[in-house]
Design a protein around this motif. Structure first.
Motif, PDB file in Angstrom:
ATOM      1  N   ALA A 267       0.895  -1.246   0.083  1.00  0.00           N
ATOM      2  CA  ALA A 267       0.039   0.218   0.087  1.00  0.00           C
ATOM      3  C   ALA A 267       0.982   1.290  -0.024  1.00  0.00           C
ATOM      4  CB  ALA A 267      -1.036  -0.025   1.115  1.00  0.00           C
ATOM      5  N   VAL A 268       0.406   2.452  -0.666  1.00  0.00           N
ATOM      6  CA  VAL A 268       0.964   3.449  -0.896  1.00  0.00           C
ATOM      7  C   VAL A 268      -0.033   4.647  -0.132  1.00  0.00           C
ATOM      8  CG1 VAL A 268       1.950   5.550  -2.179  1.00  0.00           C
ATOM      9  CG2 VAL A 268       2.428   2.848  -2.851  1.00  0.00           C
ATOM     10  N   ILE A 269       0.390   5.361   0.779  1.00  0.00           N
ATOM     11  CA  ILE A 269      -0.350   6.253   1.465  1.00  0.00           C
ATOM     12  C   ILE A 269       0.105   7.729   1.533  1.00  0.00           C
ATOM     13  CG2 ILE A 269      -1.821   6.751   3.389  1.00  0.00           C
ATOM     14  CD1 ILE A 269      -1.704   3.801   3.970  1.00  0.00           C
ATOM     15  N   GLY A 270      -0.654   8.852   1.131  1.00  0.00           N
ATOM     16  CA  GLY A 270      -0.141  10.221   0.937  1.00  0.00           C
ATOM     17  C   GLY A 270      -0.018  10.732   2.237  1.00  0.00           C
ATOM     18  N   ALA A 271       0.574  11.933   2.355  1.00  0.00           N
ATOM     19  CA  ALA A 271       1.031  12.843   3.860  1.00  0.00           C
ATOM     20  C   ALA A 271      -0.496  13.346   3.990  1.00  0.00           C
ATOM     21  CB  ALA A 271       2.013  13.624   3.305  1.00  0.00           C
ATOM     22  N   ASP A 272      -0.490  13.375   5.202  1.00  0.00           N
ATOM     23  CA  ASP A 272      -1.699  14.045   5.994  1.00  0.00           C
ATOM     24  C   ASP A 272      -2.876  13.425   5.782  1.00  0.00           C
ATOM     25  OD1 ASP A 272      -0.326  16.423   7.012  1.00  0.00           O
ATOM     26  OD2 ASP A 272       0.010  17.217   5.191  1.00  0.00           O
ATOM     27  N   THR A 273      -2.956  12.069   5.501  1.00  0.00           N
ATOM     28  CA  THR A 273      -4.143  11.273   5.308  1.00  0.00           C
ATOM     29  C   THR A 273      -4.131  10.868   6.822  1.00  0.00           C
ATOM     30  OG1 THR A 273      -4.172  10.709   3.034  1.00  0.00           O
ATOM     31  CG2 THR A 273      -4.676   8.984   4.409  1.00  0.00           C
ATOM     32  N   VAL A 274      -5.623  10.534   7.274  1.00  0.00           N
ATOM     33  CA  VAL A 274      -5.781   9.989   8.561  1.00  0.00           C
ATOM     34  C   VAL A 274      -6.574   8.689   8.527  1.00  0.00           C
ATOM     35  CG1 VAL A 274      -7.002  10.613  10.762  1.00  0.00           C
ATOM     36  CG2 VAL A 274      -5.872  12.428   9.487  1.00  0.00           C
ATOM     37  N   MET A 280      -8.805  -1.602   7.205  1.00  0.00           N
ATOM     38  CA  MET A 280      -7.772  -2.560   6.242  1.00  0.00           C
ATOM     39  C   MET A 280      -7.568  -1.841   4.994  1.00  0.00           C
ATOM     40  SD  MET A 280     -10.027  -6.135   7.537  1.00  0.00           S
ATOM     41  CE  MET A 280      -8.393  -7.231   6.794  1.00  0.00           C
ATOM     42  N   ILE A 281      -6.563  -1.873   4.741  1.00  0.00           N
ATOM     43  CA  ILE A 281      -6.004  -1.219   3.300  1.00  0.00           C
ATOM     44  C   ILE A 281      -5.054  -2.411   2.570  1.00  0.00           C
ATOM     45  CG2 ILE A 281      -4.600   0.438   2.374  1.00  0.00           C
ATOM     46  CD1 ILE A 281      -7.036   1.418   4.097  1.00  0.00           C
ATOM     47  N   GLU A 282      -5.851  -3.079   1.848  1.00  0.00           N
ATOM     48  CA  GLU A 282      -5.189  -4.502   1.328  1.00  0.00           C
ATOM     49  C   GLU A 282      -4.621  -4.213  -0.116  1.00  0.00           C
ATOM     50  OE1 GLU A 282      -7.809  -7.965   2.411  1.00  0.00           O
ATOM     51  OE2 GLU A 282      -9.048  -6.381   3.409  1.00  0.00           O
ATOM     52  N   GLY A 283      -3.844  -5.293  -0.474  1.00  0.00           N
ATOM     53  CA  GLY A 283      -3.368  -5.323  -1.811  1.00  0.00           C
ATOM     54  C   GLY A 283      -2.547  -4.080  -2.290  1.00  0.00           C
ATOM     55  N   ALA A 284      -2.663  -3.782  -3.672  1.00  0.00           N
ATOM     56  CA  ALA A 284      -1.812  -2.750  -4.119  1.00  0.00           C
ATOM     57  C   ALA A 284      -2.553  -1.215  -4.134  1.00  0.00           C
ATOM     58  CB  ALA A 284      -1.211  -2.810  -5.453  1.00  0.00           C
ATOM     59  N   THR A 285      -3.252  -1.089  -2.932  1.00  0.00           N
ATOM     60  CA  THR A 285      -3.956   0.303  -2.846  1.00  0.00           C
ATOM     61  C   THR A 285      -3.024   1.339  -2.738  1.00  0.00           C
ATOM     62  OG1 THR A 285      -5.663  -0.761  -1.716  1.00  0.00           O
ATOM     63  CG2 THR A 285      -5.595   1.427  -1.177  1.00  0.00           C
ATOM     64  N   VAL A 286      -3.618   2.430  -3.489  1.00  0.00           N
ATOM     65  CA  VAL A 286      -2.872   3.666  -3.507  1.00  0.00           C
ATOM     66  C   VAL A 286      -3.591   4.798  -2.914  1.00  0.00           C
ATOM     67  CG1 VAL A 286      -1.690   5.741  -4.674  1.00  0.00           C
ATOM     68  CG2 VAL A 286      -1.280   3.210  -5.343  1.00  0.00           C
ATOM     69  N   GLY A 288      -4.315   8.866  -1.825  1.00  0.00           N
ATOM     70  CA  GLY A 288      -3.776  10.305  -1.874  1.00  0.00           C
ATOM     71  C   GLY A 288      -3.661  10.922  -0.555  1.00  0.00           C
ATOM     72  N   GLU A 289      -3.051  12.122  -0.741  1.00  0.00           N
ATOM     73  CA  GLU A 289      -3.038  13.001   0.489  1.00  0.00           C
ATOM     74  C   GLU A 289      -4.286  13.610   1.103  1.00  0.00           C
ATOM     75  OE1 GLU A 289      -0.367  16.140  -0.677  1.00  0.00           O
ATOM     76  OE2 GLU A 289       1.493  14.733  -0.914  1.00  0.00           O
ATOM     77  N   ASP A 290      -4.263  13.855   2.240  1.00  0.00           N
ATOM     78  CA  ASP A 290      -5.375  14.640   3.110  1.00  0.00           C
ATOM     79  C   ASP A 290      -6.728  13.951   2.855  1.00  0.00           C
ATOM     80  OD1 ASP A 290      -3.777  17.138   3.342  1.00  0.00           O
ATOM     81  OD2 ASP A 290      -3.900  17.329   1.285  1.00  0.00           O
TER      82      ASP A 290
END
Length: 456
Positions: A267-274, A280-286, A288-290
């Motif tokens: 998983a890829v998660i952008g800055a300032d995301t809460v 549950m963040i599964e697989g190749a999830t992307v 974004g920010e905020d």
């Protein structure tokens, strides 16, 4: 110029897992253990990786693909026998060979890099990755000489009372001079209780020939964990989960309760995301920010734009745009595409549908196999009736349309741009642009009828 080679031992079935799934294919944070190992090795400067396969060979090959070459160990006759199956690919080559078990998903690339560096610095023929265990019971002990090199590796059952007090243990990960390794492998005997050829015997053979045997101690015992049963699998999962959560938090993601955050290794998660609890963040999830990912949400193999809120909802194999709001209690099924500033409200199901920017489906609706344009409002209780019992059909709702509450759109059907569908209508014919469609019975009041019913 010498090269580095890697051998991954992945041939065992893993009977202690008590599973139909081969041991190294059991997932840790959503990724099979052996794939964690292969991906970590890919971060090193390795000229060739050979995975030794046996049980479930085709499934392991399918999982790793081109990340590795493969050698088959038809009979599982021990770890030394397993490594020897790679002879046709790397025997006789000058360089260093790293041997790692496919059930050790927690060993970091940095640790393997440090092991290789230590091996070269000490000019050793073999180097053992070791760790300090608070309770070393059951592990082979590393006994060092005055120079700090390995004097012997001794199994617990063979260790003296003094040797059993040693806390440095053999993790089962090694570096070898490649040419020395394959020469020594030919000398390994199976004269033991199990009748198997053991890789640690190579250490003893090289030591008896006067070679330097070195050891590199990692400062993290937990990353050397070998997963042999479901208990260890759970321990690996917890360790990996904490590691992944820490990585994202240090990169600017807020995780309210890391202990309840389940985030895949990909998983890829952008800055300032809460991330709120129980996500549950599964697989190749992307993601974004905020963004705000609300409690009890599940997102699988999806892309989420910037500034989007997913609240207590499920998103599967779909794309969600920027500044979009989903939920609570919405279900976005695979192959859906939600544009920017879209609103999907509570108890809405979207399946294999596209919704354009600024469109809204606020509550209690099913949108399946539909193409919805921009700035469309779909009222409560609307259903795209997509299935005729044999085939699925497309519903098209063009830009700027308004669909009243409790409408049924019988596909295939098109509602033209800027049109209105009156509440309670069942639409089975195309609606032209800028039209009002009404498809319901005319209301008729029968005065006094209720009194007749009540008298009965």
């Amino acid at each position: 110029m010498t090269h580095t080679y890697a051998v991954i031992l992945a041939a065992g079935q893993g009977t202690r897992m008590k599973s139909k799934l081969y041991k190294v294919l059991h997932p840790v944070c959503g990724m099979p253990m052996v794939e964690h190992v292969a991906r970590n090795i890919r971060q090193l400067d390795v000229a060739k990786t050979v995975t030794i396969v046996g049980h479930g060979a085709e499934k392991v090959k399918e999982q790793l693909g081109e990340m590795s070459e493969y050698a088959l160990q038809e009979e599982q006759l021990g770890t030394a026998h397993a490594v020897q199956q790679a002879a046709s690919m790397i025997e006789g080559l000058e360089g260093t060979t790293l041997v790692v078990c496919g059930d050790t998903p927690l060993i970091r690339p940095e640790t393997m890099e440090n092991l290789l560096a230590h091996h070269k610095e000490t000019n050793a023929k073999a180097t053992i990755l070791t760790a300090l265990a608070d309770d070393p019971t059951g592990y082979g002990r590393i006994i060092r000489n005055e120079e700090g090199h390995v004097a012997k590796v001794i199994e617990q059952k063979d260790a003296s009372a003094e040797e059993q007090q040693v806390k440095e243990i053999n993790t089962g990960t090694y570096c070898f001079d490649n040419e020395a390794l394959f020469t020594a492998l030919k000398k390994v005997s199976n004269e033991n209780a199990q009748g198997e050829y053991y890789l640690p015997d190579v250490i003893e053979i090289l030591k008896n020939e006067g070679a330097t045997i070195s050891a590199y101690a990692t400062d993290s015992f937990e990353e050397t964990l070998g997963v042999n049963d479901r208990v260890a699998l759970s321990q690996a999962e917890n360790t990996m989960r904490a590691r992944i959560a820490e990585k994202h938090m240090r990169a600017g993601v807020t995780i309210i309760d890391p202990a309840t955050a389940f985030i895949s290794a990909e998983a890829v998660i952008g800055a300032d995301t809460v991330l709120q609890p129980n996500v549950m963040i599964e697989g190749a999830t992307v993601i974004g920010e905020d963004c705000l990912i609300g409690p009890n949400s599940q997102i699988v193999d999806s892309r989420i734009g910037d500034g989007t809120t997913i609240h207590s909802s499920v998103v599967l194999q779909s794309t969600v745009g920027n500044e979009t709001k989903v939920g609570p209690f919405a279900h976005i099924r695979p192959d859906s595409q939600l544009g920017d500033e879209v609103k999907i409200g509570n108890f809405v199901e979207v399946k294999k549908s596209e919704l354009g920017n600024n469109s809204k489906v606020s509550h209690l609706s099913y949108i399946g196999d539909a193409h919805v344009g921009t700035n469309v409002n779909i009222g409560c209780g609307t259903i795209t009736v997509n299935y005729d019992g044999k085939n699925k059909h497309l519903t098209t709702i063009e830009d700027d349309s308004f669909i009243g509450c409790n409408s049924n759109l019988i596909a295939p059907v098109t509602v033209g741009k800027g049109s209105y569908v009156a509440a309670g209508s069942t639409i089975s014919k195309d609606v032209p642009e800028d039209s009002l469609a009404i498809a319901r019975s005319r209301q008729e009041n029968k005065e006094g009828y209720a009194k007749k019913i009540n008298r009965k």
